[in-house]
Structure formats: structure tokens, C-alpha cells
Design a protein around this motif. Structure first.
Motif, PDB file in Angstrom:
ATOM      1  N   THR A 186       4.876  10.713  10.408  1.00  0.00           N
ATOM      2  CA  THR A 186       4.847  10.381   8.981  1.00  0.00           C
ATOM      3  C   THR A 186       3.815   9.283   8.720  1.00  0.00           C
ATOM      4  O   THR A 186       3.344   8.610   9.650  1.00  0.00           O
ATOM      5  CB  THR A 186       6.221   9.878   8.501  1.00  0.00           C
ATOM      6  N   GLN A 187       3.496   9.101   7.449  1.00  0.00           N
ATOM      7  CA  GLN A 187       2.582   8.007   7.082  1.00  0.00           C
ATOM      8  C   GLN A 187       3.155   6.658   7.505  1.00  0.00           C
ATOM      9  O   GLN A 187       2.422   5.785   7.972  1.00  0.00           O
ATOM     10  CB  GLN A 187       2.355   8.010   5.565  1.00  0.00           C
ATOM     11  N   ARG A 188       4.451   6.507   7.344  1.00  0.00           N
ATOM     12  CA  ARG A 188       5.096   5.237   7.709  1.00  0.00           C
ATOM     13  C   ARG A 188       4.947   4.971   9.208  1.00  0.00           C
ATOM     14  O   ARG A 188       4.637   3.859   9.620  1.00  0.00           O
ATOM     15  CB  ARG A 188       6.569   5.278   7.315  1.00  0.00           C
ATOM     16  N   SER A 189       5.179   6.011  10.017  1.00  0.00           N
ATOM     17  CA  SER A 189       5.063   5.852  11.468  1.00  0.00           C
ATOM     18  C   SER A 189       3.635   5.502  11.870  1.00  0.00           C
ATOM     19  O   SER A 189       3.400   4.644  12.725  1.00  0.00           O
ATOM     20  CB  SER A 189       5.489   7.147  12.180  1.00  0.00           C
ATOM     21  N   GLY A 191       1.516   4.000   9.998  1.00  0.00           N
ATOM     22  CA  GLY A 191       1.307   2.623   9.549  1.00  0.00           C
ATOM     23  C   GLY A 191       1.851   1.616  10.548  1.00  0.00           C
ATOM     24  O   GLY A 191       1.211   0.596  10.841  1.00  0.00           O
ATOM     25  N   ILE A 192       3.032   1.896  11.102  1.00  0.00           N
ATOM     26  CA  ILE A 192       3.632   1.006  12.107  1.00  0.00           C
ATOM     27  C   ILE A 192       2.729   0.909  13.335  1.00  0.00           C
ATOM     28  O   ILE A 192       2.449  -0.181  13.846  1.00  0.00           O
ATOM     29  CB  ILE A 192       5.035   1.512  12.512  1.00  0.00           C
ATOM     30  N   THR A 244      -4.165  -1.835   7.968  1.00  0.00           N
ATOM     31  CA  THR A 244      -3.027  -0.910   7.932  1.00  0.00           C
ATOM     32  C   THR A 244      -2.917  -0.271   6.553  1.00  0.00           C
ATOM     33  O   THR A 244      -2.672   0.939   6.431  1.00  0.00           O
ATOM     34  CB  THR A 244      -1.717  -1.648   8.268  1.00  0.00           C
ATOM     35  N   TYR A 281      -3.252   3.681   5.665  1.00  0.00           N
ATOM     36  CA  TYR A 281      -2.178   4.380   4.941  1.00  0.00           C
ATOM     37  C   TYR A 281      -2.768   5.238   3.817  1.00  0.00           C
ATOM     38  O   TYR A 281      -2.372   6.395   3.629  1.00  0.00           O
ATOM     39  CB  TYR A 281      -1.201   3.353   4.371  1.00  0.00           C
ATOM     40  N   GLU A 320      -2.846   9.408   3.541  1.00  0.00           N
ATOM     41  CA  GLU A 320      -2.369  10.075   2.322  1.00  0.00           C
ATOM     42  C   GLU A 320      -3.407  11.076   1.820  1.00  0.00           C
ATOM     43  O   GLU A 320      -3.071  12.201   1.428  1.00  0.00           O
ATOM     44  CB  GLU A 320      -2.066   9.026   1.248  1.00  0.00           C
ATOM     45  N   GLY A 336       9.794   6.583  14.329  1.00  0.00           N
ATOM     46  CA  GLY A 336       8.930   5.409  14.220  1.00  0.00           C
ATOM     47  C   GLY A 336       8.803   4.669  15.538  1.00  0.00           C
ATOM     48  O   GLY A 336       7.785   4.037  15.818  1.00  0.00           O
TER      49      GLY A 336
END
Length: 255
Positions: free
Chosen positions: A9-12, A14-15, A81, A85, A89, A109
Motif C-alpha cells: 500500500t501507499q502507507r507501507s 511511505g513507512i 517521504t 507518497y 499515488e 506494514g
């Protein structure tokens, strides 16, 4: 696109980016592209992430130390970061959302963080290798020899205070005339020679400038001490104390 594939995912991403930098992001973006059947895009993403990392480190190392010290540690990784992101996207947002709508699986994540951690360790190893094994741009041995001579002269010159403490007035006056001031002047000459070493880093030049001020203050104090001993007076004591306070401040700031 692989059947029943897993994506990040985008969140992962980003982490992983925050922990391990753009290369970590490039690796995960590449993995997503590979599973989406767009391997060529993935190769480009990884290549761009390597270039981005080089540019970031080049920019960081070119910023003066006085400026970089004022920048919060979290700010630079937070900036890149955020940029990553937005890029994810734009490049994969639709595919990730479609995968989610189709109840597709995603990597946790924690796995993404692990990729970031591995990249961070690689950065540390590379930087340590650079610090410890890269050749210096100037003759380090020559500088160290000069500084060792500086310290020997300093230790010898400071024996004046042993003579004063032991109330050996005549010996102290003779020491100042024959050795004390001479040794501090020798150290000034050493600093001039060290400054002329080809390729000497600015940090060392700044340090030499401070030591020059230190020697000049010592010479000034020795001349006043000599006058005080010869005239057998305390009238120079406030000025001597003021000079020694300046000396102590210099030594304190350069420990």
C-alpha cells in the motif's frame, strides 16, 4: 498482473521510505509494478530511486554544518517521504485502489518496514566505510606531526606556573624570557605551516584559527606576568585574570 498477488500500500511504501530512504521506496514500487505486469516501469522506478538517493546525499553533504545542525532530524526524511507518497499515488494509486476493491491481499506494514530497515543498515555501512577508508584530501600525517609538536611546546611552556607556584620568582622571569614566549611563538609558526598544507579541510583551518588566538593570549599573559614579577606588584592581576578567563573559554569551547 499475477493472480492473487500481494501488493504494498501507499502507507507501507511511505513507512519504508521514511526508514530506508528513496531506494527502499524504489524497491517496493518495483515489486508492485512487477506484480502488476509492468516490470519495465519497475526497473525505471528503481533506477530513479538510486539517482534520487545520490542527489539527496550530495545536497546534504554540501550544506554547511552550522546550517544542517539547525535542521530537525525528522524534517529531511519527512519531506522526501511526502514526495514519494505523491509519486506512488500518481503511478500506482488506481491499481492499488482497484486491488483493494477486488479484496486483493497486501503486504503488512511490518514487512515494508523491514525493507526500509535493511536499506538503512546498508546506508550506515556505506557511510562508515567512506569515513574510515576513504583517502584524506590532505597530508594527515604532516598535520598530526605538527599538532604533536604544538602539544609538546605547550606542555613545556606551561611549566612556568610550576615555578610561580613554588615561589621561584627569578627562575620564572628567566623562563619567560628564554623559553616561555619563544615556545608560544614557535606554536604560532607551526600553525602557519599547518595551514599551508595542501587540501587542508576548512574545519582544521578553523581549529587552527582558534589555537592561534589561544597562543596570542598566552603570549600576552606571559608578558604581563613577567612585568608583575619584575615590579613585584599585583596591579596587573585583573588583566591577567581576564586573559586567563578568555583562554579558559577557548579551551572549554574546543574540548
Amino acid at each position: 498482473m499475477e493472480i492473487n498477488c500481494k501488493l504494498y500500500t501507499q502507507r507501507s511504501i511511505g513507512i519504508a521510505t521514511y526508514i530506508g530512504g528513496p531506494i527502499a521506496a524504489g524497491w517496493l514500487i518495483r515489486e508492485n509494478f512487477r506484480r502488476l505486469g509492468k516490470d519495465e516501469y519497475g526497473k525505471h522506478a528503481l533506477f530513479i530511486s538510486v539517482i534520487a538517493t545520490i542527489l539527496i546525499f550530495t545536497a546534504i553533504f554540501s550544506i554547511p554544518e552550522a546550517v544542517i545542525d539547525k535542521i530537525p532530524n525528522y524534517l529531511i526524511p519527512l519531506v522526501y517521504t511526502g514526495i514519494i507518497y505523491v509519486i506512488v499515488e500518481k503511478l500506482q494509486g488506481k491499481d492499488i485502489n482497484l486491488h483493494k476493491e477486488n479484496n486483493g491481499e497486501f503486504y503488512s506494514g511490518w514487512k515494508a518496514a523491514g525493507v526500509g530497515l535493511i536499506n538503512m543498515v546498508i546506508y550506515i555501512v556505506v557511510l562508515l566505510g567512506y569515513v574510515f577508508y576513504s583517502p584524506s584530501s590532505f597530508d594527515v600525517n604532516k598535520y598530526n606531526e605538527g599538532f604533536a609538536s604544538f602539544q609538546r611546546n605547550e606542555q613545556e611552556a606551561l611549566k612556568l606556573f610550576d615555578l610561580i607556584e613554588n615561589d621561584e620568582k627569578e627562575e620564572a622571569i628567566q623562563f619567560i624570557n628564554e623559553k616561555g614566549i619563544f615556545l608560544w611563538n614557535q606554536n604560532l609558526l607551526l600553525l602557519q605551516e599547518m595551514n599551508q598544507i595542501q587540501g587542508l579541510d576548512q574545519e582544521y583551518k578553523n581549529q587552527n584559527k582558534v589555537f592561534t588566538q589561544y597562543c596570542q593570549l598566552r603570549i600576552k599573559s606571559y608578558k604581563l606576568i613577567e612585568k608583575a614579577l619584575i615590579e613585584d606588584t599585583d596591579q596587573y592581576q585583573p588583566e591577567i585574570i581576564s586573559i586567563h578567563q578568555d583562554i579558559n573559554e577557548i579551551l572549554k569551547n574546543n574540548q
